[in-house]
Design a protein around this motif. Structure first.
Motif, mmCIF file in Angstrom:
data_model
loop_
_atom_site.group_PDB
_atom_site.id
_atom_site.type_symbol
_atom_site.label_atom_id
_atom_site.label_comp_id
_atom_site.label_asym_id
_atom_site.label_seq_id
_atom_site.Cartn_x
_atom_site.Cartn_y
_atom_site.Cartn_z
ATOM 1 N N THR A 41 0.892 -1.276 -0.002
ATOM 2 C CA THR A 41 -0.008 -0.034 -0.054
ATOM 3 C C THR A 41 0.753 1.205 -0.131
ATOM 4 O O THR A 41 2.069 1.206 0.316
ATOM 5 N N VAL A 42 0.341 2.416 -0.279
ATOM 6 C CA VAL A 42 1.306 3.665 -0.616
ATOM 7 C C VAL A 42 1.497 4.052 0.977
ATOM 8 O O VAL A 42 2.796 4.588 1.123
ATOM 9 N N ASP A 43 0.599 3.797 1.877
ATOM 10 C CA ASP A 43 1.043 4.170 3.258
ATOM 11 C C ASP A 43 2.085 3.122 3.930
ATOM 12 O O ASP A 43 2.764 3.745 4.744
ATOM 13 N N SER A 44 1.969 1.884 3.868
ATOM 14 C CA SER A 44 2.784 1.074 4.332
ATOM 15 C C SER A 44 4.182 0.826 3.826
ATOM 16 O O SER A 44 5.147 0.409 4.339
ATOM 17 N N PHE A 45 4.231 1.209 2.435
ATOM 18 C CA PHE A 45 5.487 0.903 1.808
ATOM 19 C C PHE A 45 6.612 1.680 2.177
ATOM 20 O O PHE A 45 6.594 2.663 2.705
ATOM 21 N N TRP A 47 8.991 3.855 1.716
ATOM 22 C CA TRP A 47 9.678 4.936 0.500
ATOM 23 C C TRP A 47 10.997 5.340 0.990
ATOM 24 O O TRP A 47 11.881 5.602 0.084
ATOM 25 N N GLU A 48 11.343 5.522 2.486
ATOM 26 C CA GLU A 48 12.573 6.114 2.705
ATOM 27 C C GLU A 48 13.697 5.126 2.374
ATOM 28 O O GLU A 48 14.925 5.564 2.085
ATOM 29 N N GLU A 49 13.243 3.857 2.772
ATOM 30 C CA GLU A 49 14.307 2.714 2.547
ATOM 31 C C GLU A 49 14.652 2.554 1.070
ATOM 32 O O GLU A 49 15.626 2.344 0.600
ATOM 33 N N LEU A 50 13.565 2.880 0.073
ATOM 34 C CA LEU A 50 13.829 2.657 -1.113
ATOM 35 C C LEU A 50 14.405 3.649 -1.840
ATOM 36 O O LEU A 50 15.268 3.672 -2.376
ATOM 37 N N LYS A 83 3.843 8.396 -6.848
ATOM 38 C CA LYS A 83 5.034 8.380 -5.936
ATOM 39 C C LYS A 83 6.329 7.837 -6.309
ATOM 40 O O LYS A 83 7.585 8.599 -6.172
ATOM 41 N N LEU A 84 6.196 6.649 -6.850
ATOM 42 C CA LEU A 84 7.573 5.763 -7.328
ATOM 43 C C LEU A 84 7.934 6.640 -8.676
ATOM 44 O O LEU A 84 9.160 6.818 -8.603
ATOM 45 N N TYR A 209 16.672 -7.822 -4.438
ATOM 46 C CA TYR A 209 15.019 -7.636 -4.731
ATOM 47 C C TYR A 209 14.594 -6.850 -3.394
ATOM 48 O O TYR A 209 15.159 -6.861 -2.168
ATOM 49 N N PHE A 210 13.934 -5.524 -3.755
ATOM 50 C CA PHE A 210 13.480 -4.727 -2.851
ATOM 51 C C PHE A 210 12.058 -5.085 -2.360
ATOM 52 O O PHE A 210 11.169 -5.288 -3.244
ATOM 53 N N VAL A 211 11.988 -5.651 -1.054
ATOM 54 C CA VAL A 211 10.662 -6.164 -0.568
ATOM 55 C C VAL A 211 9.973 -5.453 0.484
ATOM 56 O O VAL A 211 10.842 -5.369 1.649
#
Length: 223
Positions: A41-45, A47-50, A83-84, A209-211
């Motif tokens: 989900t956009v909220d739980s993903f 993003w900072e780590e990515l 966002k991505l 792999y980014f999980v």
């Protein structure tokens, strides 16, 4: 976005998503091997780590694929992709999309390459219609997982359609069983044709792999 380069100095980063599944594949390496990717989900993903990972891939190419399909339920996941794409633009990174879904609302033009995973040769015509309708100039690859009923005639029909419709790239790879091992349907035939009319992909972990919020090195060990 400027043209990207894909160097051999670093592994390709692959973002794995789990938006759900259409359950239309006759095989599923994800399900049969109990791969566990958290619901995306956009909220739980993470993003900072990515973003921290993406800093290592400036002006390169990364990919996005699934458990399930990255375009499954796209209508409800547009915010995630907005966002991505903003992040990718920030670091001038190109995206290679892996999907089995034709969705006329998705912005394929933002992808450097689109890889369609097909089950039957007839799906190629649907991909070509999408390309024509949306005016796509992306590199398009079609990939077939070789099922047990495949024979040389089916492979030749796939090659014929790929050439007829000027698809950029064609690849074949084997199914992965519940034991995590590949089958070897038409192995010699497909191997001998590698880099001729098609590419034959041997089973291996070519990516990082980014999980969800961290890196995994081996797909089959994502539990």
């Amino acid at each position: 976005m400027d043209s990207v380069k894909n160097t051999s100095e670093i592994s390709i980063l692959s973002i794995l998503t789990n938006f759900g599944c259409h359950f239309s594949c006759p095989y599923c390496v994800y399900k049969s091997n109990n791969i566990n990717i958290p619901k995306t989900t956009v909220d739980s993903f993470g993003w900072e780590e990515l973003e921290n990972e993406l800093k290592n891939y400036k002006e390169n190419l990364i990919s996005i694929s699934g458990g399930g399909d990255p375009l499954y339920n796209y209508e409800n996941n547009k915010e995630f992709y907005d966002k991505l794409f903003d992040l990718l633009d920030k670091y001038n990174i190109g995206l290679e999309l892996h999907t089995s879904i034709v969705d006329y609302t998705f912005p394929y033009k933002k992808c450097e390459r689109v890889v369609f995973h097909c089950i039957t040769p007839t799906q190629i015509e649907g991909i070509v219609y999408l390309r024509y309708l949306l005016g796509l100039e992306n590199i398009i690859r079609v990939v077939f997982v070789v099922q047990e009923h495949f024979n040389e005639y089916i492979v030749k029909e796939i090659v014929r359609l790929v050439k007829k419709y000027h698809i950029n790239e064609l690849s074949f790879r084997q199914m992965i069983g519940a034991d995590g091992k590949p089958t070897y349907t038409l192995y010699d035939y497909l191997k001998n044709g590698h880099k001729g009319d098609w590419y034959y992909i041997e089973q291996s972990d070519y990516n990082k792999y980014f999980v969800h919020n961290h890196i995994e090195e081996e797909y089959l060990k994502i539990k």
